[in-house]
Each structure stands twice: as structure tokens, then as C-alpha cells.
Design an enzyme around this catalytic site. Structure first.
Site, PDB file in Angstrom:
ATOM      1  N   ALA A 113       1.769   3.990  -8.098  1.00  0.00           N
ATOM      2  CA  ALA A 113       1.219   5.003  -7.225  1.00  0.00           C
ATOM      3  C   ALA A 113       1.987   5.479  -5.995  1.00  0.00           C
ATOM      4  O   ALA A 113       3.242   5.341  -5.919  1.00  0.00           O
ATOM      5  CB  ALA A 113       0.083   4.053  -6.405  1.00  0.00           C
ATOM      6  N   LYS A 114       1.613   6.450  -5.276  1.00  0.00           N
ATOM      7  CA  LYS A 114       2.300   6.926  -4.043  1.00  0.00           C
ATOM      8  C   LYS A 114       1.293   7.487  -3.034  1.00  0.00           C
ATOM      9  O   LYS A 114       0.545   8.152  -3.710  1.00  0.00           O
ATOM     10  CB  LYS A 114       3.433   7.982  -4.636  1.00  0.00           C
ATOM     11  CG  LYS A 114       4.574   8.160  -3.699  1.00  0.00           C
ATOM     12  CD  LYS A 114       5.636   6.848  -3.700  1.00  0.00           C
ATOM     13  CE  LYS A 114       6.779   7.060  -2.670  1.00  0.00           C
ATOM     14  NZ  LYS A 114       7.859   6.198  -3.134  1.00  0.00           N
TER      15      LYS A 114
END
Ligand code: NAD
Length: 424
Positions: A113-114
Site C-alpha cells: 500500500a502507499k
């Protein structure tokens, strides 16, 4: 002030395209089913939020925030939050996918994720950043969670922001939930060894690769681009293991000493001089671009993306490149580097020490227990060495570069989880 301007970036690539081009090559080697390829190229979830924040002068400004969960088949999403004016959806998508591959390469049970907020934290007061962080956390209340998506710091954010994020999330749950975020201050459940983890992982990867290339660490020469968290710890730990650090650099320029730079002295100088090496007397100043093409055994780019490009790749003389930074080699430079027979320990392997210790932080939070620094370091070294060996073996098996091998290891793991779980 006589700062040397950073080199112009000549073949800056769209980060998502750059990730996809390596992903595509690795998928072909694996004969990956097209259906799985299509699943993996599309992020699971993309959230864009508007964040109204009261500024110190009483006006209300609306910021844009992003969170992308690329994939969570192996575990909760994991990845940092970037505070920067350049944040955009394409970049966050690419960085989220990189996190999926990075976690899979080092075999930790997280997905990728980011997040990001388009803002300039350098122009904001601490109070404004706190309100922005709390507003972002509130907007992501249903996204974040110790079992769903665990953020961490990235460019422009640090343990201060993570403390606010943890506090805001905990308030919404009516209890302290420290496992919702990593990179926290120690007192709030941060891990010993986290600060130096990425640089330490770079050092462990470098030593593993040097063994394969029969480069003696005691006789090796090294150049390090970037003297921040990753670069300075990598340089220090290589220096402590006997290698000669001939050159270091940061935003203020590059510094060269044929006899080897005293890294402790350089760190002390940087800490006393607003975090930069400007005016450092332990070495002579050289052109920043020249650091990358010095005749050294090991080159460690640990600053920016796309610094080794199709324009300078053929001039590189190092036998080994260990990527401390994310994406320092452009996809177009890959073939030139491989043809020259230079070994590259790719970013998704070389700088994975950071996320590995983030995982240990989460484990300690869930156990309600604190490990010693020695235990953290020992376990991280083990993870990095076995991941290196796994990628190295894969590169021999498929006759590909270490970069493509790292993607193969990661994609194979994620794809096989899909094959077992099914359920489309
Ligand atoms: P940092 O901000 O602590 O340090 C960055 C360094 O690069 C500074 O010394 C800065 O002066 C220098 N720099 C900036 N522009 C430069 C230029 N043009 N030429 C030479 N040096 C320049 O950042 P960091 O945490 O050390 O991160 C560096 C890289 O490592 C980034 O690509 C980051 O994404 C990656 N990374 C960091 C971590 C981590 O745990 N910190 C983990 C994985 C990957």
C-alpha cells in the site's frame, strides 16, 4: 552559497510504467496466467479524499489525500505516507505495487500500500501539519487498521506524524491501537533498530553480493550517493566492516577522499550543520554527477529515483550497485547495466530492511512486548541474507538479472496465493 545543482533528470520515467515494464518481463519468465497478470496490475483499492484544514491565519485550505492498497492477498496493506507537492495517483499506485513486491521478496505477511498528501510540509507550521494529519487519518478511518492497512512514514513525514495518526485512530476506537502504524516514537511502541534498519539491510545485501563476486570487504572501495537516513547508515556500517568509502554526496554536493572518508566525522559534521555536508573538510569536493561513475567496487545510490539512466549507465565502473533508494535506476538503463556485467541488488530487495523492521514493530505491538536491539538486528540480518540467497538462486535458475529475479520471486509468491485462495 556554492551549492552544486543536482544533475538534471534526463530520462525520468512514469513510475507506474517503470514498475510495469519489470513486472511484465518477470511475468513472461514465469508464464504467468493472463488472468492473474490482470489482477496484479490493478490495485485492489484507490481512495482519494479532500481534506479541509484551518490554517494558522484562519483561512481554510483543501488538500488532496490518497491511499492505494495495491494488493492484500498475503496480509494487510503496508506502506508509507508521502507529504509532497508532487504526490499524484500514478506515483502512489506505483509505490503501492512496489510495496507488494518488496514485502513478498522478504517474505513478510503484508501486502502493498502507499499513501500521500499533496502539500508542502516545509511551508506549513507544526499545528497545520498536525491538523492535516488528523484530518487524513479521520478520512481513512475505515481503510487503516492493524489487520487491514498499516501506514508508515515516507518522504516528508516521520515519527511525529505517525504519533498523531496513531492518536487520532485510537481516539476513534476508544482505546490505544499502536499496531495501526509503524515508524512511531519508541515510547509509543516504536521498535529499537528501526532508524538504522534500511541502511543496515543495504550493508547486509552489499556483503552478500560481495561474497558472490569475490570482492573482499576489507579491500573494497565504495561510493554512496545521498547522506540521509539510508546513505549515512549504509556508509557507516560498510566503513565499520572495513570497506573504504571513497565518496559520499548529498544535496550540497559530492565529496571525495582517495584515502577513505572518516564516516563518523562526516555524520558528526552533517548533524552540526543543518543536516548537510556543505563545507565538509574531510574530503575534496567533486562534481555530483562524477560520483556515480567513479572507479569503485560498490556504488550505493541512496538519494533519489532515476539517477542511473540511459545517459550515464555505460560510464559506470562499479562492479556492484546496491540500491538503497527506491527506483534509482531507470528501466531504460537496466539492459545497459546488465550487458556490462554489473550486478545490481535491486531496491525491492536491498532497501527492504526498513519494512522488515516495521513488520517486527507491528509484531512487538501485537505481542505487547519489546525486543532488544540485538534481537531486532539479528532477525533482520537473517531475513536479508536468506532473501538475497533466494533471489540470487532464482537469477541463476532463470538466467536473469537480480532485479528481474526479485520480481519473479515476489510475483510467484503472490500469484500462488491467488491460485490457492481462488474465489474470483
Ligand atoms: P533522507 O531524506 O534522509 O536522505 C536523502 C538524502 O539524499 C539527503 O542526504 C539529501 O541531501 C540527499 N540528496 C537529495 N538530492 C540529492 C542529489 N541531487 N544528489 C545527491 N544527494 C541528494 O531520505 P532517506 O530516508 O535516506 O531515503 C533515501 C532513499 O531511500 C529514498 O529513495 C527513499 O524512498 C528510500 N528508502 C528509504 C527508506 C527508509 O527507511 N528511510 C526505506 C526504503 C527506501
Amino acid at each position: 552559497m556554492a551549492y552544486i545543482e543536482p544533475a538534471p533528470i534526463k530520462d525520468k520515467e512514469n513510475p507506474f510504467e517503470s514498475m510495469m515494464s519489470r513486472f511484465r518481463i518477470a511475468s513472461q519468465h514465469l508464464n504467468l496466467r493472463e488472468e492473474i497478470f490482470n489482477v496484479l496490475k490493478s490495485p485492489d483499492k484507490q481512495v482519494i479524499v479532500s481534506l479541509p484544514v484551518t490554517m494558522d491565519d484562519g483561512t481554510i485550505r483543501v488538500f488532496e489525500g490518497y491511499r492505494v492498497i495495491h494488493n492484500n492477498i498475503l496480509g494487510p496493506g503496508k506502506g508509507g505516507i508521502r507529504y509532497d507537492m508532487g504526490v499524484n495517483l500514478d506515483e502512489v499506485k506505483a509505490l503501492a505495487a512496489w510495496m507488494t513486491w518488496k514485502c513478498a521478496v522478504v517474505d513478510i505477511p503484508f501486502g502493498g500500500a502507499k499513501g500521500g498528501i499533496r502539500c508542502n510540509p516545509r511551508e506549513m507550521s507544526s499545528g497545520e501539519i498536525e491538523r492535516l494529519t488528523r484530518s487524513y487519518t479521520q478520512a481513512m478511518n475505515e481503510v487503516f487498521g492493524p489487520d487491514t492497512d498499516i501506514p508508515a512514514p515516507d518522504m516528508g513525514s516521520g515519527q511525529r506524524e505517525m504519533a498523531w495518526l496513531m492518536d487520532q485512530y485510537s481516539r476513534s476506537r476508544g482505546m490505544t491501537v499502536n499496531a495501526v502504524v509503524t515508524g512511531k516514537p519508541l515510547v509509543l511502541g516504536g521498535s529499537l533498530g528501526r532508524i538504522e534498519a534500511t541502511g543496515r539491510g543495504v550493508m547486509v545485501s552489499a556483503l552478500s553480493a560481495m561474497e558472490k563476486l569475490k570482492i573482499n570487504p576489507y579491500k573494497a572501495t565504495v561510493a554512496v550517493q545521498g547522506f540521509g537516513n539510508v546513505g549515512s547508515f549504509a556508509a557507516l556500517l560498510m566503513h565499520e566492516r572495513g570497506s573504504k568509502i571513497l565518496a559520499i554526496s548529498d544535496i550540497s554536493g559530492a565529496y571525495y577522499n582517495e584515502a577513505g572518508i572518516d564516516i563518523n566525522q562526516a555524520i558528526e559534521y552533517r548533524n552540526d550543520n543543518k543536516g548537510i555536508l556543505h563545507g565538509f573538510k574531510g574530503a575534496e569536493q567533486i562534481d555530483s554527477d562524477d560520483l556515480l561513475t567513479l572507479p569503485v567496487d560498490v556504488l550505493i545510490p541512496a538519494a533519489l529515483e532515476d539517477v542511473i539512466t540511459m545517459y550515464n549507465a555505460d560510464k559506470i565502473k562499479a562492479r556492484l550497485i546496491v540500491e538503497g533508494a527506491n527506483g534509482p535506476t531507470s528501466a531504460k538503463a537496466d539492459d545497459i547495466i546488465t550487458e556490462k556485467g554489473i550486478m545490481v541488488v535491486p531496491d525491492i530487495l536491498a532497501n527492504a530492511g526498513g519494512v522488515t523492521v516495521s513488520y517486527f514493530e507491528w509484531v512487538q505491538n501485537r505481542l505487547g512486548y519489546k525486543w532488544t536491539r540485538e534481537r531486532v538486528n539479528r532477525r533482520m540480518d537473517r531475513v536479508m541474507m536468506s532473501s538475497f540467497n533466494n533471489v540470487y538462486k532464482t537469477s541463476l535458475k532463470y538466467n536473469v538479472s537480480m532485479r528481474i529475479a526479485a520480481y519473479i520471486v515476489a510475483i510467484e509468491k503472490v500469484a500462488s496465493a491467488y491460485e490457492y485462495r481462488g474465489g474470483f
